[in-house]
Design an enzyme around this catalytic site. Sequence first.
Site, mmCIF file in Angstrom:
data_model
loop_
_atom_site.group_PDB
_atom_site.id
_atom_site.type_symbol
_atom_site.label_atom_id
_atom_site.label_comp_id
_atom_site.label_asym_id
_atom_site.label_seq_id
_atom_site.Cartn_x
_atom_site.Cartn_y
_atom_site.Cartn_z
ATOM 1 N N THR A 148 0.753 -1.104 -0.050
ATOM 2 C CA THR A 148 -0.110 -0.005 -0.110
ATOM 3 C C THR A 148 0.813 1.304 0.067
ATOM 4 O OG1 THR A 148 -0.055 0.034 2.482
ATOM 5 C CG2 THR A 148 -1.788 -1.136 1.427
ATOM 6 N N LYS A 189 0.580 3.574 4.415
ATOM 7 C CA LYS A 189 0.743 3.320 5.703
ATOM 8 C C LYS A 189 1.940 3.911 6.203
ATOM 9 C CE LYS A 189 -2.185 -0.457 5.433
ATOM 10 N NZ LYS A 189 -2.311 -2.139 5.342
#
Length: 419
Positions: free
Chosen positions: A224, A227
Amino acid sequence: MSGSLSSVDPQIADLIRAEERRQTDTVKLIASENYVSKAVLEATGTVLTNKYSEGYPGKRYYEGQQVIDQIETVAVERAKALFGVNHANVQPYSGSPANLAIYMAFLQPGETVMGMGLPFGGHLTHGWSVSATGKWFNPVRYGVRQDTGRVDMDEVREIALRERPKLIFCGGTAIPRTIDFPAFAEIAREVGAVLAADIAHIAGLVAGGAHPSPVGHADVISTTTHKTLRGPRGAMLMATSDEHAAALNKAVFPGLQGGPHNHTTAAIAVALKEAATDGFKDYARQVVMNARALAEELLARGFDLVSGGTDNHLILMDLTPKGVGGKPAAQALDKAGLETNYNTVPFDPRKPFDPSGIRLGTAGVTSRGMGVAEMRQIGAWIDQVVTALAKDEDEAKRVIVRVHAEVRELTSHFPAPGL
Ligand SMILES: *Cc1c(COP(=O)(O)O)cnc(C)c1O
Protein backbone atom coordinates in the site's frame (compact mmCIF):
# COMPACT_ATOMS: atom_id res chain seq x y z
CA MET A 1 -20.92 24.21 -10.12
CA SER A 2 -18.53 26.88 -8.89
CA GLY A 3 -19.59 27.20 -5.27
CA SER A 4 -17.16 26.20 -2.51
CA LEU A 5 -17.69 23.01 -0.55
CA SER A 6 -18.92 24.88 2.51
CA SER A 7 -21.57 26.73 0.47
CA VAL A 8 -22.67 23.74 -1.66
CA ASP A 9 -22.66 21.14 1.08
CA PRO A 10 -22.19 22.62 4.54
CA GLN A 11 -23.13 19.28 6.11
CA ILE A 12 -20.20 17.41 4.56
CA ALA A 13 -17.90 20.42 4.92
CA ASP A 14 -18.63 20.52 8.66
CA LEU A 15 -18.03 16.79 8.99
CA ILE A 16 -14.68 17.08 7.22
CA ARG A 17 -13.73 19.92 9.56
CA ALA A 18 -14.81 17.82 12.53
CA GLU A 19 -12.62 14.94 11.35
CA GLU A 20 -9.73 17.35 10.86
CA ARG A 21 -10.17 18.56 14.43
CA ARG A 22 -10.39 14.97 15.69
CA GLN A 23 -7.19 14.01 13.89
CA THR A 24 -5.46 17.09 15.29
CA ASP A 25 -6.55 16.48 18.87
CA THR A 26 -5.84 12.76 19.16
CA VAL A 27 -2.70 10.69 19.40
CA LYS A 28 -2.89 8.41 16.37
CA LEU A 29 -1.48 5.03 17.34
CA ILE A 30 -3.20 3.00 14.63
CA ALA A 31 -0.33 1.09 13.05
CA SER A 32 -1.70 1.25 9.50
CA GLU A 33 -2.35 5.00 9.51
CA ASN A 34 -0.23 8.09 9.01
CA TYR A 35 -0.52 11.79 8.16
CA VAL A 36 0.29 12.75 4.57
CA SER A 37 2.10 15.98 3.84
CA LYS A 38 0.34 19.10 2.63
CA ALA A 39 1.83 18.48 -0.83
CA VAL A 40 0.42 14.93 -1.02
CA LEU A 41 -2.97 16.15 0.19
CA GLU A 42 -2.94 18.90 -2.43
CA ALA A 43 -2.17 16.50 -5.29
CA THR A 44 -5.03 14.25 -4.16
CA GLY A 45 -7.65 16.96 -4.52
CA THR A 46 -7.07 17.98 -8.14
CA VAL A 47 -8.70 17.91 -11.59
CA LEU A 48 -6.82 14.68 -12.31
CA THR A 49 -9.91 13.02 -10.84
CA ASN A 50 -11.75 14.03 -14.05
CA LYS A 51 -9.64 11.94 -16.42
CA TYR A 52 -10.06 8.39 -17.69
CA SER A 53 -6.87 6.62 -18.80
CA GLU A 54 -7.40 2.87 -19.09
CA GLY A 55 -4.16 1.25 -20.19
CA TYR A 56 -0.57 2.26 -19.51
CA PRO A 57 1.53 5.27 -20.60
CA GLY A 58 1.84 5.23 -24.40
CA LYS A 59 -0.86 2.51 -24.73
CA ARG A 60 -4.16 4.00 -23.63
CA TYR A 61 -7.74 3.40 -24.66
CA TYR A 62 -8.74 7.07 -24.37
CA GLU A 63 -7.33 10.23 -25.95
CA GLY A 64 -6.07 13.24 -24.03
CA GLN A 65 -3.26 11.50 -22.16
CA GLN A 66 -0.58 14.10 -22.87
CA VAL A 67 -0.30 15.00 -19.19
CA ILE A 68 -1.49 11.83 -17.46
CA ASP A 69 1.14 9.71 -19.26
CA GLN A 70 3.84 11.99 -17.87
CA ILE A 71 2.44 11.84 -14.34
CA GLU A 72 2.20 8.05 -14.29
CA THR A 73 5.67 7.71 -15.81
CA VAL A 74 7.15 9.96 -13.12
CA ALA A 75 5.44 7.89 -10.41
CA VAL A 76 6.71 4.61 -11.92
CA GLU A 77 10.28 5.88 -12.34
CA ARG A 78 10.35 7.20 -8.77
CA ALA A 79 9.10 3.86 -7.41
CA LYS A 80 11.76 1.99 -9.39
CA ALA A 81 14.54 4.30 -8.19
CA LEU A 82 13.41 4.38 -4.54
CA PHE A 83 13.03 0.62 -4.11
CA GLY A 84 15.67 -0.43 -6.64
CA VAL A 85 13.35 -2.54 -8.77
CA ASN A 86 13.06 -3.00 -12.54
CA HIS A 87 9.29 -2.89 -12.68
CA ALA A 88 6.59 -0.93 -10.89
CA ASN A 89 2.85 -0.66 -11.40
CA VAL A 90 1.25 2.25 -9.51
CA GLN A 91 -2.35 1.62 -10.61
CA PRO A 92 -3.81 -0.80 -8.01
CA TYR A 93 -6.67 0.95 -6.22
CA SER A 94 -5.50 -0.29 -2.84
CA GLY A 95 -3.56 -3.08 -1.15
CA SER A 96 -6.30 -5.72 -1.42
CA PRO A 97 -6.81 -5.40 -5.20
CA ALA A 98 -3.02 -5.29 -5.63
CA ASN A 99 -2.78 -8.65 -3.88
CA LEU A 100 -5.66 -10.09 -5.89
CA ALA A 101 -3.72 -9.10 -9.03
CA ILE A 102 -0.86 -11.32 -7.86
CA TYR A 103 -3.23 -14.32 -7.76
CA MET A 104 -4.56 -13.35 -11.18
CA ALA A 105 -1.02 -13.18 -12.57
CA PHE A 106 0.23 -16.50 -11.24
CA LEU A 107 -2.60 -18.82 -10.11
CA GLN A 108 -5.64 -20.56 -11.50
CA PRO A 109 -8.71 -20.79 -9.24
CA GLY A 110 -8.35 -23.70 -6.80
CA GLU A 111 -4.55 -23.66 -6.79
CA THR A 112 -2.66 -23.46 -3.52
CA VAL A 113 -1.53 -20.28 -1.81
CA MET A 114 0.40 -20.19 1.45
CA GLY A 115 0.19 -17.18 3.75
CA MET A 116 0.34 -16.25 7.38
CA GLY A 117 -2.96 -16.93 9.13
CA LEU A 118 -4.98 -13.82 9.98
CA PRO A 119 -4.94 -14.46 13.76
CA PHE A 120 -1.13 -14.60 13.63
CA GLY A 121 -0.73 -11.27 11.85
CA GLY A 122 -1.33 -12.16 8.21
CA HIS A 123 -3.67 -10.21 5.94
CA LEU A 124 -7.15 -11.28 4.78
CA THR A 125 -5.87 -11.35 1.19
CA HIS A 126 -3.20 -13.94 2.00
CA GLY A 127 -5.81 -16.68 1.74
CA TRP A 128 -8.00 -16.13 4.81
CA SER A 129 -11.30 -18.04 4.66
CA VAL A 130 -13.74 -15.10 4.44
CA SER A 131 -11.71 -13.40 1.69
CA ALA A 132 -12.14 -14.16 -2.03
CA THR A 133 -8.52 -15.32 -1.88
CA GLY A 134 -9.48 -18.02 0.63
CA LYS A 135 -12.72 -18.97 -1.14
CA TRP A 136 -11.45 -19.14 -4.73
CA PHE A 137 -8.01 -20.59 -4.03
CA ASN A 138 -6.77 -23.35 -1.78
CA PRO A 139 -5.21 -21.67 1.24
CA VAL A 140 -2.64 -23.19 3.59
CA ARG A 141 -1.32 -21.26 6.56
CA TYR A 142 1.68 -20.74 8.74
CA GLY A 143 1.73 -18.90 12.04
CA VAL A 144 4.12 -18.03 14.83
CA ARG A 145 5.50 -20.20 17.62
CA GLN A 146 3.57 -19.94 20.86
CA ASP A 147 6.73 -19.64 22.97
CA THR A 148 8.49 -16.95 20.91
CA GLY A 149 5.66 -15.16 19.11
CA ARG A 150 7.86 -15.32 16.00
CA VAL A 151 7.63 -17.07 12.65
CA ASP A 152 9.45 -20.42 12.72
CA MET A 153 11.10 -20.76 9.31
CA ASP A 154 11.59 -24.53 9.78
CA GLU A 155 7.84 -24.87 10.23
CA VAL A 156 7.18 -22.69 7.16
CA ARG A 157 9.50 -24.94 5.13
CA GLU A 158 7.80 -28.11 6.40
CA ILE A 159 4.33 -26.84 5.43
CA ALA A 160 5.60 -25.67 2.04
CA LEU A 161 7.22 -29.03 1.28
CA ARG A 162 4.04 -30.85 2.28
CA GLU A 163 1.50 -28.58 0.56
CA ARG A 164 3.51 -27.44 -2.48
CA PRO A 165 1.93 -23.97 -2.82
CA LYS A 166 2.27 -22.15 -6.13
CA LEU A 167 2.32 -18.80 -4.36
CA ILE A 168 3.75 -17.87 -0.96
CA PHE A 169 3.03 -14.60 0.84
CA CYS A 170 5.32 -13.17 3.48
CA GLY A 171 4.52 -10.05 5.43
CA GLY A 172 1.35 -9.05 7.24
CA THR A 173 -0.59 -6.57 9.30
CA ALA A 174 0.44 -7.32 12.86
CA ILE A 175 4.02 -8.55 12.70
CA PRO A 176 6.25 -6.69 15.15
CA ARG A 177 9.44 -8.41 13.98
CA THR A 178 11.76 -8.24 10.97
CA ILE A 179 10.63 -10.41 8.05
CA ASP A 180 13.31 -12.83 6.90
CA PHE A 181 13.00 -12.35 3.13
CA PRO A 182 16.07 -14.48 2.19
CA ALA A 183 14.72 -17.45 4.19
CA PHE A 184 11.29 -17.18 2.56
CA ALA A 185 12.97 -16.91 -0.86
CA GLU A 186 14.96 -20.08 -0.27
CA ILE A 187 11.81 -22.00 0.66
CA ALA A 188 9.91 -20.63 -2.35
CA ARG A 189 12.75 -21.70 -4.65
CA GLU A 190 12.85 -25.15 -3.09
CA VAL A 191 9.16 -25.80 -3.77
CA GLY A 192 8.97 -23.85 -7.04
CA ALA A 193 6.57 -21.21 -5.71
CA VAL A 194 6.32 -17.53 -6.55
CA LEU A 195 7.25 -15.46 -3.50
CA ALA A 196 5.21 -12.33 -2.89
CA ALA A 197 6.48 -9.95 -0.22
CA ASP A 198 3.58 -7.85 1.06
CA ILE A 199 5.31 -4.84 2.61
CA ALA A 200 2.13 -2.76 3.01
CA HIS A 201 2.99 -1.95 6.62
CA ILE A 202 6.73 -1.54 6.40
CA ALA A 203 7.22 0.05 2.94
CA GLY A 204 8.29 3.36 4.46
CA LEU A 205 10.80 1.62 6.69
CA VAL A 206 12.17 -0.32 3.71
CA ALA A 207 12.39 2.87 1.63
CA GLY A 208 14.09 4.69 4.50
CA GLY A 209 16.57 1.88 5.18
CA ALA A 210 15.09 0.96 8.58
CA HIS A 211 13.99 -2.56 7.55
CA PRO A 212 15.74 -5.01 5.15
CA SER A 213 14.42 -4.89 1.59
CA PRO A 214 12.74 -7.83 -0.17
CA VAL A 215 14.31 -6.72 -3.46
CA GLY A 216 16.46 -9.48 -4.89
CA HIS A 217 14.59 -12.08 -2.78
CA ALA A 218 10.88 -11.82 -3.57
CA ASP A 219 9.55 -12.32 -7.10
CA VAL A 220 6.83 -9.76 -6.51
CA ILE A 221 6.52 -6.96 -3.99
CA SER A 222 3.13 -5.62 -3.06
CA THR A 223 2.58 -2.52 -0.98
CA THR A 224 0.00 0.00 0.00
CA THR A 225 1.16 3.60 -0.29
CA HIS A 226 -0.67 5.03 2.72
CA LYS A 227 0.88 3.36 5.77
CA THR A 228 4.50 4.01 6.78
CA LEU A 229 5.23 5.15 3.19
CA ARG A 230 3.06 8.21 3.97
CA GLY A 231 1.35 8.61 0.62
CA PRO A 232 -2.30 8.71 -0.47
CA ARG A 233 -4.56 5.64 -0.18
CA GLY A 234 -3.35 3.44 -2.99
CA ALA A 235 -0.97 0.60 -3.79
CA MET A 236 1.89 -0.55 -5.99
CA LEU A 237 3.15 -3.83 -7.36
CA MET A 238 6.87 -4.14 -8.01
CA ALA A 239 9.19 -6.81 -9.35
CA THR A 240 12.94 -7.12 -9.04
CA SER A 241 13.30 -8.41 -12.62
CA ASP A 242 11.34 -7.77 -15.81
CA GLU A 243 10.30 -11.41 -15.99
CA HIS A 244 6.90 -10.90 -14.35
CA ALA A 245 6.23 -7.33 -15.52
CA ALA A 246 3.81 -8.20 -18.33
CA ALA A 247 1.83 -10.70 -16.22
CA LEU A 248 1.45 -8.21 -13.36
CA ASN A 249 0.41 -5.35 -15.64
CA LYS A 250 -2.14 -7.52 -17.42
CA ALA A 251 -3.57 -8.71 -14.10
CA VAL A 252 -4.12 -5.14 -12.85
CA PHE A 253 -5.52 -3.92 -16.18
CA PRO A 254 -7.54 -5.36 -17.86
CA GLY A 255 -7.62 -8.30 -15.41
CA LEU A 256 -9.13 -6.57 -12.41
CA GLN A 257 -9.44 -2.85 -12.90
CA GLY A 258 -10.60 -0.22 -15.33
CA GLY A 259 -9.28 3.32 -15.25
CA PRO A 260 -6.56 4.18 -12.73
CA HIS A 261 -7.18 6.94 -10.17
CA ASN A 262 -4.93 9.60 -11.65
CA HIS A 263 -5.20 12.03 -8.72
CA THR A 264 -3.92 9.20 -6.53
CA THR A 265 -1.13 8.42 -9.00
CA ALA A 266 0.05 12.03 -8.82
CA ALA A 267 -0.05 11.98 -5.02
CA ILE A 268 1.89 8.69 -5.00
CA ALA A 269 4.54 10.38 -7.16
CA VAL A 270 4.80 13.22 -4.64
CA ALA A 271 5.03 10.81 -1.70
CA LEU A 272 7.78 8.83 -3.47
CA LYS A 273 9.76 12.04 -4.02
CA GLU A 274 9.44 12.83 -0.31
CA ALA A 275 10.42 9.26 0.64
CA ALA A 276 13.67 9.58 -1.34
CA THR A 277 14.96 12.42 0.87
CA ASP A 278 17.41 12.23 3.77
CA GLY A 279 14.67 13.67 5.94
CA PHE A 280 12.58 10.57 5.26
CA LYS A 281 15.47 8.28 6.24
CA ASP A 282 15.60 10.13 9.56
CA TYR A 283 11.83 9.72 9.82
CA ALA A 284 11.99 5.95 9.24
CA ARG A 285 14.74 5.55 11.84
CA GLN A 286 12.79 7.65 14.34
CA VAL A 287 9.62 5.57 13.77
CA VAL A 288 11.55 2.47 14.86
CA MET A 289 13.26 4.23 17.79
CA ASN A 290 9.88 5.51 18.96
CA ALA A 291 8.30 2.06 18.75
CA ARG A 292 11.18 0.64 20.76
CA ALA A 293 10.83 3.38 23.40
CA LEU A 294 7.07 2.83 23.66
CA ALA A 295 7.61 -0.94 23.91
CA GLU A 296 10.17 -0.49 26.70
CA GLU A 297 7.84 1.78 28.64
CA LEU A 298 4.97 -0.71 28.31
CA LEU A 299 7.17 -3.66 29.29
CA ALA A 300 8.40 -1.75 32.35
CA ARG A 301 4.75 -1.27 33.31
CA GLY A 302 4.03 -4.99 33.15
CA PHE A 303 2.40 -5.24 29.73
CA ASP A 304 2.74 -8.47 27.74
CA LEU A 305 4.03 -7.73 24.22
CA VAL A 306 3.77 -10.43 21.55
CA SER A 307 7.35 -11.59 20.78
CA GLY A 308 8.55 -9.50 23.73
CA GLY A 309 9.02 -6.25 21.81
CA THR A 310 9.38 -4.80 18.32
CA ASP A 311 11.85 -4.36 15.46
CA ASN A 312 9.64 -2.03 13.42
CA HIS A 313 6.83 0.51 13.86
CA LEU A 314 4.36 -1.91 15.41
CA ILE A 315 3.55 -3.28 18.84
CA LEU A 316 1.05 -6.05 19.53
CA MET A 317 -0.08 -6.28 23.15
CA ASP A 318 -1.88 -9.10 24.94
CA LEU A 319 -3.98 -7.52 27.68
CA THR A 320 -4.97 -10.81 29.34
CA PRO A 321 -2.59 -10.32 32.31
CA LYS A 322 -4.13 -6.88 32.89
CA GLY A 323 -7.60 -8.42 33.16
CA VAL A 324 -9.09 -6.31 30.35
CA GLY A 325 -10.25 -7.28 26.85
CA GLY A 326 -8.77 -5.59 23.79
CA LYS A 327 -12.04 -4.02 22.68
CA PRO A 328 -13.02 -2.27 25.93
CA ALA A 329 -9.41 -1.15 26.29
CA ALA A 330 -9.31 0.32 22.76
CA GLN A 331 -12.66 2.05 23.37
CA ALA A 332 -11.51 3.55 26.68
CA LEU A 333 -8.21 4.68 25.13
CA ASP A 334 -10.10 6.31 22.25
CA LYS A 335 -12.22 8.25 24.75
CA ALA A 336 -8.96 9.46 26.27
CA GLY A 337 -7.71 10.63 22.86
CA LEU A 338 -5.40 7.67 22.29
CA GLU A 339 -6.47 6.03 19.04
CA THR A 340 -5.63 2.32 18.66
CA ASN A 341 -7.36 -0.80 17.37
CA TYR A 342 -8.29 -4.00 19.15
CA ASN A 343 -6.57 -7.00 17.62
CA THR A 344 -6.34 -10.75 17.96
CA VAL A 345 -3.11 -12.05 19.40
CA PRO A 346 -1.56 -15.38 18.38
CA PHE A 347 -3.43 -18.35 19.96
CA ASP A 348 -6.13 -15.93 21.15
CA PRO A 349 -8.79 -17.80 23.14
CA ARG A 350 -11.27 -14.95 22.58
CA LYS A 351 -13.38 -14.12 19.50
CA PRO A 352 -12.00 -11.90 16.67
CA PHE A 353 -14.67 -9.26 17.40
CA ASP A 354 -13.71 -9.22 21.09
CA PRO A 355 -10.06 -10.28 21.17
CA SER A 356 -7.36 -10.13 23.83
CA GLY A 357 -5.05 -7.55 22.34
CA ILE A 358 -4.52 -4.11 20.96
CA ARG A 359 -2.17 -3.04 18.20
CA LEU A 360 -0.11 0.14 18.35
CA GLY A 361 2.07 1.88 15.78
CA THR A 362 4.34 4.92 15.77
CA ALA A 363 4.19 6.08 12.11
CA GLY A 364 1.60 8.80 12.78
CA VAL A 365 3.01 10.24 16.00
CA THR A 366 6.50 10.34 14.44
CA SER A 367 5.13 12.32 11.47
CA ARG A 368 3.99 14.90 14.03
CA GLY A 369 7.55 15.19 15.30
CA MET A 370 7.08 13.29 18.55
CA GLY A 371 10.11 11.51 19.99
CA VAL A 372 11.19 9.15 22.74
CA ALA A 373 10.06 11.42 25.61
CA GLU A 374 6.52 11.60 24.19
CA MET A 375 6.49 7.80 23.72
CA ARG A 376 7.23 7.33 27.43
CA GLN A 377 4.36 9.69 28.25
CA ILE A 378 2.01 7.83 25.90
CA GLY A 379 3.03 4.51 27.47
CA ALA A 380 2.22 5.93 30.91
CA TRP A 381 -1.21 7.12 29.73
CA ILE A 382 -2.03 3.73 28.21
CA ASP A 383 -1.10 2.09 31.50
CA GLN A 384 -3.18 4.54 33.55
CA VAL A 385 -6.30 4.07 31.41
CA VAL A 386 -6.03 0.27 31.20
CA THR A 387 -5.25 -0.12 34.90
CA ALA A 388 -8.21 2.10 35.88
CA LEU A 389 -10.47 0.17 33.51
CA ALA A 390 -9.50 -3.09 35.20
CA LYS A 391 -10.29 -1.58 38.61
CA ASP A 392 -13.70 0.08 38.29
CA GLU A 393 -15.88 2.14 36.00
CA ASP A 394 -15.93 5.40 37.96
CA GLU A 395 -12.19 5.36 38.40
CA ALA A 396 -11.81 4.73 34.65
CA LYS A 397 -14.10 7.68 33.83
CA ARG A 398 -12.03 10.03 35.99
CA VAL A 399 -8.73 8.86 34.50
CA ILE A 400 -10.08 9.15 30.94
CA VAL A 401 -11.14 12.76 31.50
CA ARG A 402 -7.74 13.68 32.96
CA VAL A 403 -5.71 11.85 30.28
CA HIS A 404 -7.85 13.36 27.52
CA ALA A 405 -7.00 16.87 28.72
CA GLU A 406 -3.31 15.99 28.91
CA VAL A 407 -3.42 14.46 25.40
CA ARG A 408 -4.92 17.68 24.00
CA GLU A 409 -2.19 19.69 25.67
CA LEU A 410 0.51 17.44 24.15
CA THR A 411 -0.97 17.35 20.65
CA SER A 412 -1.24 21.16 20.61
CA HIS A 413 2.59 21.27 20.62
CA PHE A 414 2.90 18.85 17.67
CA PRO A 415 0.96 20.16 14.67
CA ALA A 416 -0.12 17.40 12.32
CA PRO A 417 1.27 17.65 8.77
CA GLY A 418 -1.33 18.59 6.19
CA LEU A 419 -3.89 19.79 8.77
C1 LIG B 1 -3.21 -2.87 4.76
C2 LIG B 1 -2.77 -4.14 4.16
C3 LIG B 1 -3.32 -4.61 2.95
C4 LIG B 1 -4.56 -4.06 2.31
O1 LIG B 1 -4.59 -2.77 1.99
P1 LIG B 1 -6.01 -2.02 1.74
O2 LIG B 1 -5.51 -0.78 1.12
O3 LIG B 1 -6.63 -1.86 3.08
O4 LIG B 1 -6.81 -2.87 0.82
C5 LIG B 1 -2.76 -5.73 2.39
N1 LIG B 1 -1.74 -6.38 2.98
C6 LIG B 1 -1.23 -5.96 4.15
C7 LIG B 1 -0.10 -6.72 4.75
C8 LIG B 1 -1.73 -4.84 4.78
O5 LIG B 1 -1.22 -4.47 5.95
